[in-house]
Design a protein around this motif. Sequence first.
Motif, PDB file in Angstrom:
ATOM      1  N   ASP A 298       0.741  -1.104   0.089  1.00 25.09           N
ATOM      2  CA  ASP A 298      -0.108   0.067   0.100  1.00 25.09           C
ATOM      3  C   ASP A 298       0.861   1.228  -0.178  1.00 25.09           C
ATOM      4  O   ASP A 298       0.110   2.430  -0.303  1.00 25.09           O
ATOM      5  CB  ASP A 298      -0.909  -0.034   1.129  1.00 25.09           C
ATOM      6  CG  ASP A 298      -2.061  -0.961   0.987  1.00 25.09           C
ATOM      7  OD1 ASP A 298      -2.178  -1.559  -0.066  1.00 25.09           O
ATOM      8  OD2 ASP A 298      -2.920  -1.116   2.170  1.00 25.09           O
ATOM      9  N   THR A 299       2.008   1.117   0.392  1.00 20.11           N
ATOM     10  CA  THR A 299       3.065   2.458   0.247  1.00 20.11           C
ATOM     11  C   THR A 299       3.936   2.271  -0.752  1.00 20.11           C
ATOM     12  O   THR A 299       5.062   3.223  -0.966  1.00 20.11           O
ATOM     13  CB  THR A 299       3.693   2.768   1.695  1.00 20.11           C
ATOM     14  OG1 THR A 299       4.365   1.243   2.066  1.00 20.11           O
ATOM     15  CG2 THR A 299       2.659   3.111   2.849  1.00 20.11           C
ATOM     16  N   ASN A 300       3.888   1.321  -1.400  1.00 24.76           N
ATOM     17  CA  ASN A 300       4.594   1.302  -2.840  1.00 24.76           C
ATOM     18  C   ASN A 300       6.298   1.070  -2.603  1.00 24.76           C
ATOM     19  O   ASN A 300       7.076   2.035  -3.357  1.00 24.76           O
ATOM     20  CB  ASN A 300       4.242   2.416  -4.050  1.00 24.76           C
ATOM     21  CG  ASN A 300       2.765   2.402  -4.112  1.00 24.76           C
ATOM     22  OD1 ASN A 300       2.326   1.339  -4.435  1.00 24.76           O
ATOM     23  ND2 ASN A 300       2.144   3.672  -4.028  1.00 24.76           N
ATOM     24  N   ASN A 301       6.541   0.551  -1.467  1.00 28.53           N
ATOM     25  CA  ASN A 301       7.993   0.453  -1.401  1.00 28.53           C
ATOM     26  C   ASN A 301       8.604  -0.881  -0.975  1.00 28.53           C
ATOM     27  O   ASN A 301       7.803  -1.498  -0.266  1.00 28.53           O
ATOM     28  CB  ASN A 301       8.404   1.624  -0.291  1.00 28.53           C
ATOM     29  CG  ASN A 301       7.806   1.473   1.109  1.00 28.53           C
ATOM     30  OD1 ASN A 301       6.707   0.700   1.238  1.00 28.53           O
ATOM     31  ND2 ASN A 301       8.111   2.001   2.108  1.00 28.53           N
ATOM     32  N   ILE A 302       9.593  -1.102  -1.129  1.00 37.16           N
ATOM     33  CA  ILE A 302      10.505  -2.209  -0.766  1.00 37.16           C
ATOM     34  C   ILE A 302      11.618  -1.711   0.467  1.00 37.16           C
ATOM     35  O   ILE A 302      12.353  -0.801   0.008  1.00 37.16           O
ATOM     36  CB  ILE A 302      10.978  -3.072  -1.874  1.00 37.16           C
ATOM     37  CG1 ILE A 302       9.932  -3.663  -2.692  1.00 37.16           C
ATOM     38  CG2 ILE A 302      12.008  -4.068  -1.297  1.00 37.16           C
ATOM     39  CD1 ILE A 302      10.505  -4.427  -4.072  1.00 37.16           C
ATOM     40  N   VAL A 303      11.496  -2.316   1.428  1.00 35.21           N
ATOM     41  CA  VAL A 303      12.291  -1.601   2.502  1.00 35.21           C
ATOM     42  C   VAL A 303      13.448  -2.852   3.170  1.00 35.21           C
ATOM     43  O   VAL A 303      13.025  -3.736   3.101  1.00 35.21           O
ATOM     44  CB  VAL A 303      11.336  -1.290   3.640  1.00 35.21           C
ATOM     45  CG1 VAL A 303      12.263  -0.714   4.757  1.00 35.21           C
ATOM     46  CG2 VAL A 303      10.449  -0.425   3.323  1.00 35.21           C
ATOM     47  N   MET A 304      14.428  -2.149   3.371  1.00 27.70           N
ATOM     48  CA  MET A 304      15.596  -3.099   3.702  1.00 27.70           C
ATOM     49  C   MET A 304      16.100  -3.105   5.107  1.00 27.70           C
ATOM     50  O   MET A 304      16.075  -1.993   5.771  1.00 27.70           O
ATOM     51  CB  MET A 304      17.126  -2.478   2.827  1.00 27.70           C
ATOM     52  CG  MET A 304      17.067  -3.324   1.393  1.00 27.70           C
ATOM     53  SD  MET A 304      15.425  -2.875   0.430  1.00 27.70           S
ATOM     54  CE  MET A 304      16.055  -1.335  -0.139  1.00 27.70           C
TER      55      MET A 304
ATOM     56  N   THR B 249      17.059 -10.317  15.392  1.00 30.32           N
ATOM     57  CA  THR B 249      16.144  -9.215  15.273  1.00 30.32           C
ATOM     58  C   THR B 249      16.581  -8.408  13.881  1.00 30.32           C
ATOM     59  O   THR B 249      17.802  -8.417  13.442  1.00 30.32           O
ATOM     60  CB  THR B 249      16.376  -8.369  16.516  1.00 30.32           C
ATOM     61  OG1 THR B 249      17.537  -7.944  16.778  1.00 30.32           O
ATOM     62  CG2 THR B 249      15.927  -8.974  17.895  1.00 30.32           C
ATOM     63  N   LEU B 250      15.540  -7.684  13.603  1.00 31.95           N
ATOM     64  CA  LEU B 250      15.775  -6.899  12.466  1.00 31.95           C
ATOM     65  C   LEU B 250      16.012  -5.149  12.941  1.00 31.95           C
ATOM     66  O   LEU B 250      15.549  -4.630  13.556  1.00 31.95           O
ATOM     67  CB  LEU B 250      14.441  -6.903  11.662  1.00 31.95           C
ATOM     68  CG  LEU B 250      13.806  -8.169  11.268  1.00 31.95           C
ATOM     69  CD1 LEU B 250      12.981  -8.157  10.194  1.00 31.95           C
ATOM     70  CD2 LEU B 250      15.033  -8.917  10.563  1.00 31.95           C
ATOM     71  N   GLN B 251      16.748  -4.728  11.981  1.00 35.19           N
ATOM     72  CA  GLN B 251      17.183  -3.310  12.089  1.00 35.19           C
ATOM     73  C   GLN B 251      16.857  -2.523  10.721  1.00 35.19           C
ATOM     74  O   GLN B 251      17.601  -2.989   9.721  1.00 35.19           O
ATOM     75  CB  GLN B 251      18.649  -3.085  12.602  1.00 35.19           C
ATOM     76  CG  GLN B 251      18.993  -1.496  13.135  1.00 35.19           C
ATOM     77  CD  GLN B 251      20.528  -1.560  13.611  1.00 35.19           C
ATOM     78  OE1 GLN B 251      20.717  -2.706  14.185  1.00 35.19           O
ATOM     79  NE2 GLN B 251      21.061  -0.487  13.624  1.00 35.19           N
ATOM     80  N   TYR B 252      16.242  -1.526  10.632  1.00 35.02           N
ATOM     81  CA  TYR B 252      16.004  -0.688   9.522  1.00 35.02           C
ATOM     82  C   TYR B 252      17.212   0.034   9.074  1.00 35.02           C
ATOM     83  O   TYR B 252      18.088   0.696   9.852  1.00 35.02           O
ATOM     84  CB  TYR B 252      14.979   0.447   9.759  1.00 35.02           C
ATOM     85  CG  TYR B 252      14.480   1.250   8.553  1.00 35.02           C
ATOM     86  CD1 TYR B 252      14.590   0.734   7.268  1.00 35.02           C
ATOM     87  CD2 TYR B 252      14.397   2.801   8.813  1.00 35.02           C
ATOM     88  CE1 TYR B 252      14.120   1.776   6.202  1.00 35.02           C
ATOM     89  CE2 TYR B 252      14.277   3.606   7.736  1.00 35.02           C
ATOM     90  CZ  TYR B 252      14.265   2.944   6.534  1.00 35.02           C
ATOM     91  OH  TYR B 252      13.833   3.943   5.366  1.00 35.02           O
ATOM     92  N   THR B 253      17.806  -0.256   7.781  1.00 37.72           N
ATOM     93  CA  THR B 253      18.825   0.440   7.318  1.00 37.72           C
ATOM     94  C   THR B 253      18.761   1.743   6.690  1.00 37.72           C
ATOM     95  O   THR B 253      19.660   2.415   6.400  1.00 37.72           O
ATOM     96  CB  THR B 253      19.429  -0.603   6.028  1.00 37.72           C
ATOM     97  OG1 THR B 253      18.548  -0.266   4.918  1.00 37.72           O
ATOM     98  CG2 THR B 253      19.555  -1.997   6.583  1.00 37.72           C
ATOM     99  N   GLY B 254      17.332   2.223   6.556  1.00 40.09           N
ATOM    100  CA  GLY B 254      17.431   3.462   6.166  1.00 40.09           C
ATOM    101  C   GLY B 254      17.072   3.456   4.601  1.00 40.09           C
ATOM    102  O   GLY B 254      16.995   4.632   3.928  1.00 40.09           O
ATOM    103  N   GLU B 255      17.112   2.366   3.903  1.00 35.02           N
ATOM    104  CA  GLU B 255      17.141   2.233   2.513  1.00 35.02           C
ATOM    105  C   GLU B 255      15.811   1.599   1.901  1.00 35.02           C
ATOM    106  O   GLU B 255      15.282   0.713   2.536  1.00 35.02           O
ATOM    107  CB  GLU B 255      18.380   1.396   2.040  1.00 35.02           C
ATOM    108  CG  GLU B 255      19.717   1.787   2.237  1.00 35.02           C
ATOM    109  CD  GLU B 255      20.044   2.902   1.405  1.00 35.02           C
ATOM    110  OE1 GLU B 255      19.392   3.436   0.281  1.00 35.02           O
ATOM    111  OE2 GLU B 255      20.876   3.771   1.675  1.00 35.02           O
ATOM    112  N   GLN B 256      15.182   2.448   0.871  1.00 33.24           N
ATOM    113  CA  GLN B 256      14.030   1.879   0.360  1.00 33.24           C
ATOM    114  C   GLN B 256      13.972   2.114  -1.195  1.00 33.24           C
ATOM    115  O   GLN B 256      14.955   2.631  -1.688  1.00 33.24           O
ATOM    116  CB  GLN B 256      12.792   2.774   0.955  1.00 33.24           C
ATOM    117  CG  GLN B 256      12.647   2.661   2.384  1.00 33.24           C
ATOM    118  CD  GLN B 256      11.312   3.484   2.582  1.00 33.24           C
ATOM    119  OE1 GLN B 256      10.566   3.649   2.037  1.00 33.24           O
ATOM    120  NE2 GLN B 256      11.009   3.744   3.892  1.00 33.24           N
TER     121      GLN B 256
END
Length: 360
Positions: free
Chosen positions: A324-330, A338-345
């Motif tokens: 729904d937000t048209n993004n693939i997030v890394m 655990t997961l940590q957002y890299t800041g990249e999309q």
Amino acid sequence: MTTSNQRLLVYIGSYAETDGPGIYVSEFDPATGKLHIIQSLDGYRNPTFLNVDMAKHRAYSIGEMADANGSKAGEASSFSIDPATGKLTVINRKKTVNSTTCHIQRDELSTRITVTSYHGGMVGTLELSADGSIGELLDVQQHAGKGKDPERQDKPHPHSSFYSADGSYLFVQDLGLDQIITYKVDKQKHKLEPHQVTQLHGGAGPRHLVFHPNESFAYVINELDSTITVLRYDKHAGLLAIEETVSTLPEGFKGENGCAEITISADGAYLYGSNRGHDSIAVYAVDAASGKLTSKQFVSVEGGHPRHFALTPDGKFALVANRDTNNIVMFSINEDGTLQYTGEQLEVSKPVCVIPVYLD
């Protein structure tokens, strides 16, 4: 074994009309965490789910078409993968079953594909030729019945199918019936023979399944009541037995939610499931002896409606497709799972499926 100079490709399926791109080939750079598109293919209606066979340099996609009467039907497409670039070239396109489909799977020898029809309440198998082309329809199994929820379970709604590692059994998750329906694969007659029905609790809505790497356990994510059911698996007999069911949501969450994808780390130590509504990935530690789960983390997907996600083959990153937000997030994956957002999309229109693979 992987090496640092191997290229990591990500194949992407999406909701799309035929006049725009729907299938994408992208490359992931682990050093920067960036994902960039190297090819996009149009001419396919809703090529949402893919299956990639890197050993044979083939890829397969579902899609939609109109049959001779103008009714919606399932379509599958076969592609060759360029071993130098990873780009796709279509081999053939074939009608599958008399309804739209939501999932595609391939057996361990790449002799057949299986398509699953949520709206048609059926699963169908088609032959694969040596050149990778999709052949004739081999079998269709039509489900019957209904479940507890009068709106979402008024009839059968199979959502996915997965083969056992040896290809002897096919496990179909039917959201409408609260059942995992297991078929034994008759490889000589090319038919699916009913083998076992695993009845889950009412209103569960089983959607996708993943096996533990040791093949002693399986895990099904239940869309309707936001749970994961742990099952013990007898790989010799092809039988499932329920062990426990756990929530995918943090305590106290009262909003609407529906689960989607589930996967497990290559070492079987950590399990992951996606929440749509809470818009998170739930992370669990897996007990090696019992297969049971302990909650570790609920991490925001930095978007909306995480329809699908996948771990990279080296186990260092997770890629989440937010429809729904048209993004693939890394995300990077820590040593404790655990997961940590890299800041990249990466911006992609209505992504539904992401498959990361190494290009040999």
